[in-house]
Design an enzyme around this catalytic site. Structure first.
Site, mmCIF file in Angstrom:
data_model
loop_
_atom_site.group_PDB
_atom_site.id
_atom_site.type_symbol
_atom_site.label_atom_id
_atom_site.label_comp_id
_atom_site.label_asym_id
_atom_site.label_seq_id
_atom_site.Cartn_x
_atom_site.Cartn_y
_atom_site.Cartn_z
ATOM 1 N N HIS A 1 6.954 9.601 -0.082
ATOM 2 C CA HIS A 1 5.748 10.392 0.189
ATOM 3 C C HIS A 1 5.742 11.741 -0.534
ATOM 4 O O HIS A 1 4.846 12.560 -0.304
ATOM 5 C CB HIS A 1 5.555 10.621 1.690
ATOM 6 N N ASP B 1 0.846 -1.193 0.000
ATOM 7 C CA ASP B 1 0.000 0.000 0.000
ATOM 8 C C ASP B 1 0.883 1.246 0.000
ATOM 9 O O ASP B 1 2.009 1.240 0.502
ATOM 10 C CB ASP B 1 -0.974 0.000 1.177
ATOM 11 N N GLU C 1 0.029 -0.715 5.936
ATOM 12 C CA GLU C 1 1.106 -0.079 6.691
ATOM 13 C C GLU C 1 0.952 1.429 6.688
ATOM 14 O O GLU C 1 1.219 2.082 7.696
ATOM 15 C CB GLU C 1 2.466 -0.473 6.092
#
Length: 400
Positions: free
Chosen positions: A368, A76, A141
């Site tokens: 990210h 994920d 996660e």
């Protein structure tokens, strides 16, 4: 039989799956298709819990004897944000100037792609030693971590699974491959703090009790003095206030309530319970202060609500694991990695209850971020590190 020996091809296939947490997005299916031709048995259990989305996970095992090494990770990914801000579409796996772009490139589909390629290369070389290799991969996660690794571990143990050691493929290197292996993590503890005051007119402060003054007093007591100076393997415990909110749009009104949230990252000087006791003690002492509340006639009225599921601090003391991995890194890169406990939490906090665990993966500078990407050369290097580690770790355990 074509084996998935190319980490770039493996990662490209995984990135093209839009597995934004908690969606599987096709990533587990792609991974299963890589593993089964190598002889892995594959299960994909789905776990549920109240008020959380169902999450699909994957457990795969090759071999049926010992020693047994686990590789853990997650497919994920966090949302990409505004796709228009990306140089290339976030799930297109575009390659440009020696780099592969896409959400999850380093966090952490890249680590999975490299580990699969490493096993495939050993399989193609007929170099896999006796023993077992398993992959424990979650889709939860980046989300609440309720229906993921913790439950997957319990599910596997109930089926008779046990492991001698584990490697988590999170991006651990700050600048270059070979910089850092994580051998532990600080604990984390969060709470919400509420101060109750008395609403009133700002021109008549003696008739009100301003909760902003109260919450400033309490937060000051939490921020100073420091909780500790650190320990042999860990940084000093640190508290960060993450939000302070009064919700008062009027400039001539003293609000009734002020709220704050904070998070601590703590070392092995503390447990969650001893840290809660210290924080409560500081708040109780500070509540009687009048420095910021000269017109107050009573102590600050406050309450605290601890967030669920604090994470413990842990340290892996296993030279056979961390030393063998460090040796493999040095053989491939020429650099001896630092053994560190820095950074945030990871799913290693669950695995450490079942076997020794360390973390090593790609360089994490773009995780990210918009335009998350990885150097193609790093994918090849990490694959060779994992390959060397598998050879050395299996051989070391076979000698016992």
């Amino acid at each position: 039989m074509t084996l998935p020996i190319d980490p770039v091809a493996n990662l490209s296939a995984l990135i093209r799956c839009p597995s934004v947490t908690p969606e599987e997005g096709g990533a587990m299916g792609v991974l299963q298709a890589m593993l089964e031709p190598m002889g892995f048995s594959v299960d994909r259990p789905v776990f549920s819990d109240a008020d959380t989305p169902d999450v699909e996970n994957l457990y795969a095992r090759l071999g049926d004897g010992g020693p047994h090494l686990m590789f853990a990770g997650h497919t994920d990914v966090v949302p990409p944000g505004d796709a228009a801000s990306w140089t290339y579409p976030p799930f297109s796996a575009e390659i440009a100037e020696g780099r592969l772009y896409g959400r999850g490139a380093v966090d952490m589909k890249g680590g999975i792609a490299c580990f699969v390629a490493a096993v495939a290369r050993l399989k193609a070389e007929s170099a896999l030693a006796a023993g077992s290799i398993s992959l424990l991969i979650t889709g939860d996660e980046e989300g609440p971590s309720i229906n993921g690794t913790s439950k997957l571990l319990d599910w596997a143990v109930a089926r008779g699974e046990a492991w001698d050691a584990a490697v988590v493929g999170e991006p651990t290197n700050p600048n270059e491959l070979g910089d850092m292996i994580k051998i532990g993590r600080r604990g984390t503890l969060s709470a919400n703090l509420v101060v109750k005051g008395r609403q009133g007119h700002v021109a008549y402060p003696h008739l009100a009790d301003n909760p902003v003054r109260g919450i400033m007093t309490l937060l000051d007591a939490l921020l100073d003095p420091p909780f500790d100076q650190g320990s042999e393997h860990f940084q000093p415990t640190n508290l960060e206030v993450t939000t302070v909110d009064v919700g008062n749009p009027a400039v001539n009104v003293v609000a009734e309530t002020a709220r704050a949230s904070f998070n601590l990252r703590f070392n092995d000087n503390w447990t969650a319970e001893t840290l809660k006791a210290e924080i409560t003690s500081r708040l109780e002492r500070a509540a009687s202060e009048r420095r910021l509340r000269p017109t107050a006639s009573a102590d600050i009225v406050w309450e605290i609500a601890w967030r669920d599921r604090p994470s413990p601090c842990f340290l892996t003391r296993n030279d056979a694991l961390s030393g063998t991995l460090a040796d493999a890194v040095e053989k491939v890169t020429g650099r001896r990695p630092n053994l560190s406990t820095s950074g945030g939490t990871s799913d290693a906090r669950y695995i450490k209850d079942h076997c020794p665990v360390v973390e090593f993966g790609l360089v994490g500078q773009t995780m990210h971020m918009v335009d998350e990407n990885v150097a193609l050369a790093d994918l090849e290097t990490l694959t060779e590190i994992y390959r060397q580690f598998l050879l050395d770790w299996m051989a070391r355990h076979a000698e016992r």
